[in-house]
Design an enzyme around this catalytic site. Structure first.
Site, PDB file in Angstrom:
ATOM      1  N   ARG A 201       0.760  -0.733   0.545  1.00  0.00           N
ATOM      2  CA  ARG A 201       0.142   0.345   0.316  1.00  0.00           C
ATOM      3  C   ARG A 201       0.608   1.223   0.087  1.00  0.00           C
ATOM      4  O   ARG A 201       2.084   1.558   0.700  1.00  0.00           O
ATOM      5  CB  ARG A 201      -0.956  -0.117   1.138  1.00  0.00           C
ATOM      6  CG  ARG A 201      -1.927  -0.764   1.200  1.00  0.00           C
ATOM      7  CD  ARG A 201      -2.894  -1.191   2.239  1.00  0.00           C
ATOM      8  NE  ARG A 201      -3.894  -1.929   2.735  1.00  0.00           N
ATOM      9  CZ  ARG A 201      -4.776  -2.420   3.087  1.00  0.00           C
ATOM     10  NH1 ARG A 201      -4.582  -1.668   4.017  1.00  0.00           N
ATOM     11  NH2 ARG A 201      -5.603  -3.803   3.284  1.00  0.00           N
TER      12      ARG A 201
ATOM     13  N   ARG B 285       3.036   1.774  10.055  1.00  0.00           N
ATOM     14  CA  ARG B 285       2.669   1.818   8.595  1.00  0.00           C
ATOM     15  C   ARG B 285       3.580   2.150   8.143  1.00  0.00           C
ATOM     16  O   ARG B 285       4.009   2.711   7.791  1.00  0.00           O
ATOM     17  CB  ARG B 285       1.757   3.028   8.464  1.00  0.00           C
ATOM     18  CG  ARG B 285       0.317   3.935   7.805  1.00  0.00           C
ATOM     19  CD  ARG B 285      -0.113   5.000   7.595  1.00  0.00           C
ATOM     20  NE  ARG B 285      -1.038   4.914   9.292  1.00  0.00           N
ATOM     21  CZ  ARG B 285      -2.502   4.371   9.140  1.00  0.00           C
ATOM     22  NH1 ARG B 285      -2.545   4.243   7.639  1.00  0.00           N
ATOM     23  NH2 ARG B 285      -3.026   4.399  10.305  1.00  0.00           N
TER      24      ARG B 285
ATOM     25  N   GLU C  82      -6.002   0.027  15.155  1.00  0.00           N
ATOM     26  CA  GLU C  82      -6.649  -1.040  14.903  1.00  0.00           C
ATOM     27  C   GLU C  82      -5.107  -1.887  14.547  1.00  0.00           C
ATOM     28  O   GLU C  82      -4.435  -1.939  13.731  1.00  0.00           O
ATOM     29  CB  GLU C  82      -7.410  -0.894  13.336  1.00  0.00           C
ATOM     30  CG  GLU C  82      -8.155  -1.602  12.726  1.00  0.00           C
ATOM     31  CD  GLU C  82      -8.832  -0.841  11.112  1.00  0.00           C
ATOM     32  OE1 GLU C  82      -9.016  -1.207  10.254  1.00  0.00           O
ATOM     33  OE2 GLU C  82      -8.379   0.391  11.335  1.00  0.00           O
TER      34      GLU C  82
ATOM     35  N   SER D  36     -10.387  -5.956  10.349  1.00  0.00           N
ATOM     36  CA  SER D  36     -11.095  -5.344  10.291  1.00  0.00           C
ATOM     37  C   SER D  36     -12.075  -6.195   9.239  1.00  0.00           C
ATOM     38  O   SER D  36     -11.720  -6.969   8.062  1.00  0.00           O
ATOM     39  CB  SER D  36     -11.111  -4.216   9.170  1.00  0.00           C
ATOM     40  OG  SER D  36     -11.593  -3.658   8.200  1.00  0.00           O
TER      41      SER D  36
ATOM     42  N   ARG E 196       2.409  -4.646  11.696  1.00  0.00           N
ATOM     43  CA  ARG E 196       1.552  -4.166  12.904  1.00  0.00           C
ATOM     44  C   ARG E 196       1.816  -4.889  14.055  1.00  0.00           C
ATOM     45  O   ARG E 196       1.233  -4.402  15.073  1.00  0.00           O
ATOM     46  CB  ARG E 196       0.301  -4.286  12.010  1.00  0.00           C
ATOM     47  CG  ARG E 196      -0.300  -3.143  13.154  1.00  0.00           C
ATOM     48  CD  ARG E 196      -1.780  -2.444  12.042  1.00  0.00           C
ATOM     49  NE  ARG E 196      -1.335  -1.550  11.527  1.00  0.00           N
ATOM     50  CZ  ARG E 196      -2.283  -0.519  10.732  1.00  0.00           C
ATOM     51  NH1 ARG E 196      -3.395  -0.599  11.074  1.00  0.00           N
ATOM     52  NH2 ARG E 196      -1.199   0.472  10.029  1.00  0.00           N
TER      53      ARG E 196
END
Length: 416
Positions: A253, A268, A342, A345, A382
């Protein structure tokens, strides 16, 4: 995309969903374009029929040649107009959001999410807390300077125990969901545009997606893309459902515009590895809801067994993506950030992806569009942020969660 019949019969419901999701789209214009497309198609069919009849006359006795020529010109012009009209309609239709589950709260961002529950209590430390970057650098678990020389910002290399810990937690998550009936898959991470359109990432997330222009291909941000696209343009047998997959893949990403504390360390990054859960099931809201909470339970089970405090929140409308009907976010406690952040999801999309990808199944003598769902099982690095920060010791070492020790040859503590 959503069912066109819903737009035709209840445009107000679609308008409400668009407003709630903060999607700027003119549904009235879409409805009018739909009428124009249908009128254009009817006119085109009439012209084609007339041309067919005129052509028969030409073939039978040579008469009507001029009529046929004129009709042929009109048909070609009508076909071009119809194509252009359909292109405008399709482009607008692709931006129409899915409807929302009734329980989804309206809101703008994650501050408006509805907390559903928490698990465990964050640990209280009797020594100064280090963040994951300080811990991992001190333990030789990560190298930042070397990779950033040749790969740019947000690049990293997991080294030594860092690499082994990532492999351990990924394999543990995979084993957990496979033990619950999921089929492991390592899908392609380089895909065509249609795969990203079919899963709803395009046209909206182009700026987040890495492109390979020379080959007209793209790098995926989740194995969900490949797992769903495997069944595009297919008709499944009803007895095949539900299909439950656990996809292991590297993900990419661009993280365009991300800044602030998220840019420090490994929270991130541009490249990461994830085990993703994907379900393709019957077009039944009750079945879909059951699968949704099953996916959520899998992820919570993994976090609980890792001993990581977390909370579950029902995402508000503004945090619910274009194709999502319902979404829960799981946020794991990270002491270095002094917050829940987070890590998972969980999404229900009804038939949104199946319509775009043309995934159907045969039921009761007719073809039905399937429902799809997805949820993270675990994503690294993460999850490593949460593990090393929660399991840190006063001397800078990190205790290995008990469930991961068999994957690390019994290692109990990571030390320098």
């Amino acid at each position: 995309m959503i069912n066109l019949e819903l737009i035709r019969t209840d445009p107000d419901a679609v308008k409400r969903a668009a407003h709630a999701k903060r999607v700027d789209i003119d549904i009235d214009h879409l409805v009018e374009l739909d009428r124009e497309v249908r009128r254009s198609t009817e006119q085109l069919d009439t012209l084609r029929h007339g041309l067919k009849q005129a052509s028969k006359q030409v073939g039978a006795g040579g008469e009507g040649r001029q009529v046929a020529k004129e009709l042929g010109d009109r048909v070609r012009a009508a076909e071009q107009a119809n194509r252009e009209l359909r292109a405008r309609f399709d482009a607008l239709l692709a931006r129409v959001p899915n409807i929302l589950a009734p329980e989804v709260p309206e809101g703008d961002d994650d501050r408006d999410n509805l907390e559903v529950r928490t698990w465990s209590t964050p640990r209280t430390f009797d020594f100064p807390v280090r963040d994951h970057l300080e811990l991992m650098l001190g333990l030789g678990m990560v190298n930042l300077d070397g990779p950033r020389k040749f790969a740019g910002g947000r690049s990293y290399a997991l080294t030594g125990p860092g690499a082994l810990l990532e492999l351990a937690v990924l394999r543990y998550a995979l084993d957990t969901v496979v033990g619950r009936g999921f089929t492991p898959v390592i899908p392609p991470v380089i895909v065509r545009e249609q795969a990203l359109f079919g899963t709803g990432f395009f046209p909206g997330s182009r700026e987040e997606t890495y492109q390979l222009p020379a080959d007209d291909l793209y790098l995926v941000g989740t194995s969900e893309v490949g797992l769903v696209a495997m069944h595009s343009d297919s008709i499944l047998a009803e007895e095949q459902l539900p299909l439950r997959y656990a996809g292991w893949s590297t993900c990419f990403r661009r993280e365009a515009g991300a800044a602030g504390r998220d840019s420090r360390g490994l929270y991130r990054v541009h490249q990461f590895t994830k085990v993703e859960q994907v379900v393709i099931c019957h077009a039944d809201p009750a079945v879909s809801e059951r699968e949704h909470y099953g996916l959520l339970d899998n992820s919570e089970t993994i976090l609980q067994s890792l001993g990581l405090p977390y909370r579950v929140a029902l995402a508000c409308s503004g945090e619910t993506g274009l194709g999502q009907y319902r979404k829960h976010e799981v946020e794991t406690w990270m002491p270095g950030r002094d917050s829940y952040s987070e890590t998972h999801s969980c999404s229900t999309l009804l038939d949104f992806q199946a319509r775009r990808s043309r995934i159907r199944y045969r039921a009761g003598g007719r073809n039905e569009f399937a429902f799809t769902l997805n949820n993270t099982a675990v994503a690294s690095p993460r999850i490593l942020v949460a593990i090393v920060e929660n399991y840190q010791n006063a001397d800078g070492s990190v205790t290995v969660p008990e469930v991961l020790r068999p994957y690390l040859n019994g290692l109990e503590v990571i030390t320098r």
